[in-house]
Design a protein around this motif. Sequence first.
Motif, PDB file in Angstrom:
ATOM      1  N   MET A 217     -14.297  -9.116  -6.140  1.00  0.00           N
ATOM      2  CA  MET A 217     -13.637  -9.348  -6.361  1.00  0.00           C
ATOM      3  C   MET A 217     -12.623  -8.565  -5.336  1.00  0.00           C
ATOM      4  O   MET A 217     -11.694  -7.422  -6.169  1.00  0.00           O
ATOM      5  N   ASP A 218     -12.474  -8.531  -4.138  1.00  0.00           N
ATOM      6  CA  ASP A 218     -11.301  -8.483  -3.702  1.00  0.00           C
ATOM      7  C   ASP A 218     -10.100  -7.970  -2.272  1.00  0.00           C
ATOM      8  O   ASP A 218     -10.255  -9.569  -1.882  1.00  0.00           O
ATOM      9  N   GLY A 219      -9.112  -7.573  -2.350  1.00  0.00           N
ATOM     10  CA  GLY A 219      -7.835  -7.966  -1.619  1.00  0.00           C
ATOM     11  C   GLY A 219      -6.933  -8.245  -2.762  1.00  0.00           C
ATOM     12  O   GLY A 219      -5.120  -9.303  -1.956  1.00  0.00           O
ATOM     13  N   ASN A 220      -6.939  -7.859  -3.589  1.00  0.00           N
ATOM     14  CA  ASN A 220      -5.554  -8.214  -4.519  1.00  0.00           C
ATOM     15  C   ASN A 220      -4.328  -7.307  -3.997  1.00  0.00           C
ATOM     16  O   ASN A 220      -3.338  -8.107  -3.974  1.00  0.00           O
ATOM     17  N   GLY A 221      -4.536  -6.294  -3.802  1.00  0.00           N
ATOM     18  CA  GLY A 221      -3.483  -5.785  -3.506  1.00  0.00           C
ATOM     19  C   GLY A 221      -2.739  -6.075  -2.231  1.00  0.00           C
ATOM     20  O   GLY A 221      -1.389  -5.861  -1.768  1.00  0.00           O
ATOM     21  N   ARG A 222      -4.023  -6.242  -0.279  1.00  0.00           N
ATOM     22  CA  ARG A 222      -3.112  -6.697   0.070  1.00  0.00           C
ATOM     23  C   ARG A 222      -2.213  -7.806   0.593  1.00  0.00           C
ATOM     24  O   ARG A 222      -1.074  -8.420   0.939  1.00  0.00           O
ATOM     25  N   TRP A 223      -2.944  -9.063  -0.785  1.00  0.00           N
ATOM     26  CA  TRP A 223      -2.178 -10.603  -0.988  1.00  0.00           C
ATOM     27  C   TRP A 223      -1.100 -10.146  -1.593  1.00  0.00           C
ATOM     28  O   TRP A 223       0.178 -10.673  -0.767  1.00  0.00           O
TER      29      TRP A 223
ATOM     30  N   SER B 224      -9.544   6.660  -8.859  1.00  0.00           N
ATOM     31  CA  SER B 224      -8.225   7.552  -8.303  1.00  0.00           C
ATOM     32  C   SER B 224      -7.287   7.046  -7.808  1.00  0.00           C
ATOM     33  O   SER B 224      -6.892   7.914  -6.945  1.00  0.00           O
ATOM     34  N   ARG B 225      -7.355   5.883  -8.297  1.00  0.00           N
ATOM     35  CA  ARG B 225      -5.778   5.044  -7.887  1.00  0.00           C
ATOM     36  C   ARG B 225      -5.217   5.344  -8.468  1.00  0.00           C
ATOM     37  O   ARG B 225      -4.717   6.731 -10.159  1.00  0.00           O
ATOM     38  N   PRO B 226      -3.638   5.530  -8.111  1.00  0.00           N
ATOM     39  CA  PRO B 226      -2.305   5.985  -9.186  1.00  0.00           C
ATOM     40  C   PRO B 226      -2.484   5.537 -10.590  1.00  0.00           C
ATOM     41  O   PRO B 226      -2.929   4.386 -11.218  1.00  0.00           O
TER      42      PRO B 226
HETATM   43 MG    MG Z   1      -9.960  -3.681  -2.012  1.00  0.00          MG
END
Ligand code: MG
Length: 247
Positions: free
Chosen positions: A20-26, A71-73
């Motif tokens: 499940m990718d793309g939450n941040g960019r969305w 490693s994310r904030p």
């Molecule tokens: Mg991602």
Amino acid sequence: MDLKANIDLDKLPKHIAVIMDGNGRWAKKKGKPRVFGHKNGVQSVREISEACAEIGVEYLTLYAFSTENWSRPALEVNALMTLLVETVRREVKTLMDNDIRLAAIGDIENLPSKTQKALLEGIDTTKNNKRMTLVLALNYSARWEIRKAVQDLTEKVKNGDMASKDITDDIISQHMSTASIPDPELMIRTSGEQRISNFLLWQIAYAELYFTDIFWPEFRKENLYEAILDFQNRERRFGKTSEQIVL
Ligand code: MG
Ligand code: IPE
Ligand code: IPE
């Protein structure tokens, strides 16, 4: 076109795995903080779980948090852990209503205790459900899992519990966190990225890979049906020739 009606129910993948990718960019596209994307991703989880259960997929594995995601904030990591607790608690009733069993793979013991607790409660409450198993990959990475399997196996050989020549593919599979789960036949990644990001490396040896540009918070049932139809139009040869498959 009614995509769902075109799905051949006799040729369904038993197990679908999703990155499940793309939450941040969305969220960014909408001028919102990344966490807004994660929150909206929950609706997609709901829809896709429901769609899989409805058509008869037996296992759905969702990559929710990788070992690298630490490693994310801190703000984002904390928000994700809280969201997990809230979501699991809130969705238990829906899982019961839909006869869905919750399971988890990954280094669960090293999740924050609150997250672990909510997860283990959800797993326990739903343990007798039969229609579908929803597997959350949490604090998961394929290399972590493979390393652990190698450590367990070498320990057994060292203790004389087994001989190294008896290590088969099946034995290795049994030492993965997916031990009781069949390998996924279809792996979907959203958001346009075309990589595996340390997910199920051993288990996807022969999975069909499906990439879509849609961001996870926008991924809906129709998008899943499209992926399944694409899967059903592929020829899975497993090393054989096309002629051998047709026979
Ligand atoms: Mg991602
Ligand atoms: C996937 O969306 C969710 C997690 C990895 C937890 P991302 O958060 O990776 O979103 P992008 O890739 O930055 O857009
Ligand atoms: C993979 O997504 C992990 C999850 C979906 C949980 P990432 O967004 O973390 O992957 P990379 O860093 O882009 O490879």
